[in-house]
Design an enzyme around this catalytic site. Structure first.
Site, PDB file in Angstrom:
ATOM      1  CD  GLU A  99      -2.899  -0.846   2.467  1.00 48.67           C
ATOM      2  OE1 GLU A  99      -2.809   0.157   3.190  1.00 48.67           O
ATOM      3  OE2 GLU A  99      -3.650  -1.810   2.702  1.00 48.67           O
ATOM      4  CE  LYS A 140       2.349   2.284 -35.023  1.00 50.77           C
ATOM      5  NZ  LYS A 140       2.769   2.976 -33.800  1.00 50.77           N
ATOM      6  N   GLY A 185       9.723   0.126 -30.816  1.00 50.19           N
ATOM      7  CA  GLY A 185       9.383  -0.602 -32.045  1.00 50.19           C
ATOM      8  C   GLY A 185       8.949   0.329 -33.170  1.00 50.19           C
TER       9      GLY A 185
HETATM   10  C1  R5P Z   1       1.502   5.256 -31.146  1.00 51.11           C
HETATM   11  O1  R5P Z   1       0.510   5.374 -31.728  1.00 51.11           O
HETATM   12  C2  R5P Z   1       2.329   6.324 -30.477  1.00 51.11           C
HETATM   13  O2  R5P Z   1       2.222   7.549 -31.103  1.00 51.11           O
HETATM   14  C3  R5P Z   1       3.768   5.870 -30.429  1.00 51.11           C
HETATM   15  O3  R5P Z   1       4.293   5.833 -31.726  1.00 51.11           O
HETATM   16  C4  R5P Z   1       3.862   4.505 -29.822  1.00 51.11           C
HETATM   17  O4  R5P Z   1       3.038   4.418 -28.710  1.00 51.11           O
HETATM   18  C5  R5P Z   1       5.268   4.177 -29.453  1.00 51.11           C
HETATM   19  O5  R5P Z   1       5.293   2.925 -28.849  1.00 51.11           O
HETATM   20  P1  R5P Z   1       6.490   1.919 -29.118  1.00 51.11           P
HETATM   21  O6  R5P Z   1       7.755   2.656 -28.783  1.00 51.11           O
HETATM   22  O7  R5P Z   1       6.221   0.787 -28.179  1.00 51.11           O
HETATM   23  O8  R5P Z   1       6.409   1.484 -30.537  1.00 51.11           O
END
Ligand code: R5P
Length: 299
Positions: free
Chosen positions: A39, A192, A225
């Protein structure tokens, strides 16, 4: 109402100190500790009666711990007689879960806000939320800031010759468009798709990047990523160099190594969350932006 009083939560006391240096706010100390059973115990160690209180606490990892200590600090401030409590969230964990993407999911960002609201938070100050649409999802006033005022001059000083600003995904297009306009550069984007909550794959590069010095602009890096995938795709499409600016360095373990392996030449971020020690990130402090907003709201 008396003038602004700052309380530093346990997530990022260094940033709270920087904000205090930049503003006229006085700082009231607060202690945050954990009981053996996990806690959280907080105590405000100064007088906040009738005060206009600003609690500085990014809900960075561990997100749930930091959200809870923020809620407890807000309740403690109200119980001690504070006239009004504003939560200053330089980074708002849960903001990425702003919509229900599938049946059976909660509205996590809205719930996090309601927790704060029921703890006595009357207003929120947030920086570069994943989706500005959250503004209308919250019941209490939200003052949404961006980092442009401090980031654009710092990025301009990089003097990239053949600059193209790149959005690493569709969600980041508006932000990248702002930076492209401010830096007088063309815009490109990476398409993406999310393959899992913490995994993504690049579909392609939109726009002309061959021979260009690409600057990827994003709100946050978590696993790295998105950024690593975008950097590799830009290299593959013939970019002369790739660098990046992101506002929140949330950084899961191994992220810096992942970015280093992706061939990013320069990385800049803000101090909205505590940063990994001895990292190669260039830091642009967000303290002046937050201090200015606190001074404005406290008037
Ligand atoms: C996603 O839509 C955000 O704008 C970032 O690009 C994302 O959250 C980054 O996350 P990661 O570093 O895990 O790819």
């Amino acid at each position: 109402m008396s003038s602004a009083v700052l309380i530093a939560g346990d997530a990022h006391p260094q940033l709270a100190r920087r904000i205090a240096q930049e503003s006229a706010a006085s700082v009231v100390p607060a202690a945050v500790a954990r009981f053996a059973d996990g806690e959280t115990r907080v105590r405000i160690e100064g007088d906040v009666r009738d005060a206009d209180v600003y609690i500085v606490q990014p809900t960075s990892p561990p997100v749930n711990e930091h959200l809870m200590s923020l809620a407890l600090l807000a309740d403690a401030a109200r119980a001690a007689g504070a006239a009004r409590v504003t939560a200053v969230l330089p980074y708002f964990g849960y903001a990425r879960q702003d919509t229900r993407k599938a049946p059976g999911e909660p509205r996590s960002a809205q719930l996090a806000c309601r927790i704060l609201e029921s703890a006595g938070v009357a207003r929120l100050v947030a920086l570069e939320l994943h989706s500005p649409a959250l503004d209308s999802a919250f019941r209490i006033p939200l003052f949404h800031l961006d980092a442009d005022g401090v980031a654009v001059p710092a990025l301009r000083a990089w003097r990239l010759e053949a600059l193209t600003v790149v959005a690493p995904d569709a969600g980041g297009l508006k932000r990248a468009q702002r930076y492209a306009a401010a830096l007088g550069a063309p815009l490109a984007a990476v398409a993406k798709t999310r393959t899992a909550p913490d995994a993504s794959a690049v579909l392609g590069v939109l726009g002309e990047v061959r021979g260009r010095d690409c600057l990827i602009v994003d709100d946050l890096v978590s696993t790295g990523g998105t950024l690593a995938g975008a950097a590799k795709a830009l290299r593959g499409a013939g970019a002369a160099s790739v660098q990046a600016f992101f506002v929140h360095a949330v950084m899961a373990p191994g992220t810096l190594e992942r970015l280093a392996a992706a061939g990013l030449q320069r990385l800049a971020t803000t101090d909205s969350v505590p940063l990994p020690a001895a990292s190669t990130l260039e830091i642009i402090s967000i303290a002046p932006v937050l201090a200015r907003e606190i001074s404005r709201l406290a008037r």
